[in-house]
Design an enzyme around this catalytic site. Structure first.
Site, short mmCIF file in Angstrom:
data_model
loop_
_atom_site.label_atom_id
_atom_site.label_comp_id
_atom_site.label_asym_id
_atom_site.label_seq_id
_atom_site.Cartn_x
_atom_site.Cartn_y
_atom_site.Cartn_z
N ARG A 46 0.82 -1.22 0.00
CA ARG A 46 0.00 0.00 0.00
C ARG A 46 0.85 1.26 0.00
O ARG A 46 0.47 2.27 -0.57
CB ARG A 46 -0.97 -0.02 1.17
CG ARG A 46 -2.12 -1.02 0.94
CD ARG A 46 -3.00 -1.21 2.17
NE ARG A 46 -3.44 0.04 2.76
CZ ARG A 46 -4.71 0.41 2.91
NH1 ARG A 46 -5.68 -0.37 2.48
NH2 ARG A 46 -5.02 1.54 3.50
N ARG A 57 1.92 13.55 -9.02
CA ARG A 57 1.81 14.98 -8.73
C ARG A 57 3.11 15.72 -9.07
O ARG A 57 3.08 16.85 -9.56
CB ARG A 57 1.44 15.22 -7.27
CG ARG A 57 0.02 14.89 -6.95
CD ARG A 57 -0.96 15.88 -7.61
NE ARG A 57 -2.31 15.56 -7.23
CZ ARG A 57 -3.22 15.05 -8.05
NH1 ARG A 57 -2.92 14.82 -9.32
NH2 ARG A 57 -4.44 14.79 -7.63
N HIS A 60 2.96 16.32 -12.66
CA HIS A 60 2.04 17.42 -12.94
C HIS A 60 2.72 18.78 -12.73
O HIS A 60 2.36 19.76 -13.36
CB HIS A 60 0.79 17.34 -12.05
CG HIS A 60 -0.12 16.22 -12.42
ND1 HIS A 60 -0.94 15.61 -11.50
CD2 HIS A 60 -0.36 15.59 -13.60
CE1 HIS A 60 -1.63 14.65 -12.09
NE2 HIS A 60 -1.30 14.63 -13.36
N SER A 88 8.25 0.09 8.07
CA SER A 88 9.30 -0.58 8.84
C SER A 88 10.68 -0.02 8.56
O SER A 88 11.56 -0.07 9.43
CB SER A 88 9.31 -2.08 8.52
OG SER A 88 9.77 -2.31 7.19
N SER A 150 -2.94 0.84 8.12
CA SER A 150 -3.75 1.84 7.41
C SER A 150 -3.46 3.28 7.82
O SER A 150 -3.36 4.17 6.98
CB SER A 150 -5.24 1.55 7.59
OG SER A 150 -5.62 0.39 6.90
N GLU A 153 -0.23 4.44 6.24
CA GLU A 153 -0.37 4.60 4.78
C GLU A 153 -1.18 5.84 4.44
O GLU A 153 -0.82 6.60 3.53
CB GLU A 153 -1.00 3.33 4.19
CG GLU A 153 -0.10 2.13 4.35
CD GLU A 153 -0.84 0.83 4.67
OE1 GLU A 153 -0.15 -0.18 4.90
OE2 GLU A 153 -2.09 0.82 4.70
N ASP A 161 0.97 14.80 -0.11
CA ASP A 161 0.12 15.84 -0.70
C ASP A 161 0.46 17.21 -0.09
O ASP A 161 0.48 18.22 -0.80
CB ASP A 161 -1.36 15.52 -0.49
CG ASP A 161 -1.89 14.49 -1.48
OD1 ASP A 161 -1.23 14.25 -2.52
OD2 ASP A 161 -2.98 13.94 -1.21
#
Length: 186
Positions: A46, A57, A60, A88, A150, A153, A161
């Protein structure tokens, strides 16, 4: 719990992890990426999905960026930066990538849970995200209701971002200027 209750907990968890990222390391991360001739992005599982979004990005923005392992990725040299996402910090394939980058004189930026990991020891910049993961020896300072890694990630994706927004500010860019490089063969 309802979906709204889950959303509230997840957002609190993300606020916790993202506001604890060291601002100095975040700025060094952005400086390293901004000064690179080429940026090579690597991650597994993930984290690999998250780093691909970062590479997109960067493209871009007009920054030469590549995903390690893709067939059209060139070789890295001393002018490149390798950005690795690894909770990890010890995934064998990613350790190998870091060692190769170091051999040729490239810089390394790591986004991780474990700032004492083998990759962290090779990295020029380490952005530590305090989140739990079943694969990391270090578990962060929050217990998440989310499965497995999760929270890490999500946090690494959101941090990247934010790094893009910091780069946009440095380069006086906005979404309109970046959209000109958006894929037109979809």
């Amino acid at each position: 719990m309802t979906n709204k209750e889950y959303a509230e907990v997840v957002l609190r968890e993300l606020t916790h992890t993202l506001t604890r990222i060291d601002s100095e390391q975040a700025e060094k991360f952005v400086e390293l990426v901004d000064g690179a001739k080429e940026v090579f992005c690597a991650g597994a599982g993930r984290s690999g999905f998250e780093i691909k979004g970062f590479a997109m990005r960067l493209m871009h923005m007009g920054i030469a960026s590549y995903v390690v392992g893709e067939t059209c990725t060139p070789n890295i040299d001393e002018n490149g930066v390798l950005v690795i996402c690894s909770g990890s910090g010890s995934t064998k394939s990613l350790v190998n990538h870091a060692q190769k980058a170091k051999e040729v004189g490239a810089k390394i930026a790591l986004i991780t849970i474990n700032s004492e990991s083998p990759i962290a020891k090779l990295a020029d910049v380490v952005v530590e995200i305090s989140a739990p993961s079943p694969k990391s020896a270090k578990q962060g300072d929050i217990k998440s209701i989310q499965p497995m890694g999760s929270l890490f990630e999500q946090s690494e994706g959101t941090f990247m971002d934010i790094a893009i927004m910091m780069l946009m500010e440095r380069r006086h860019m906005d979404s309109d200027t970046m959209f000109g490089r958006h894929a037109n063969m979809e």
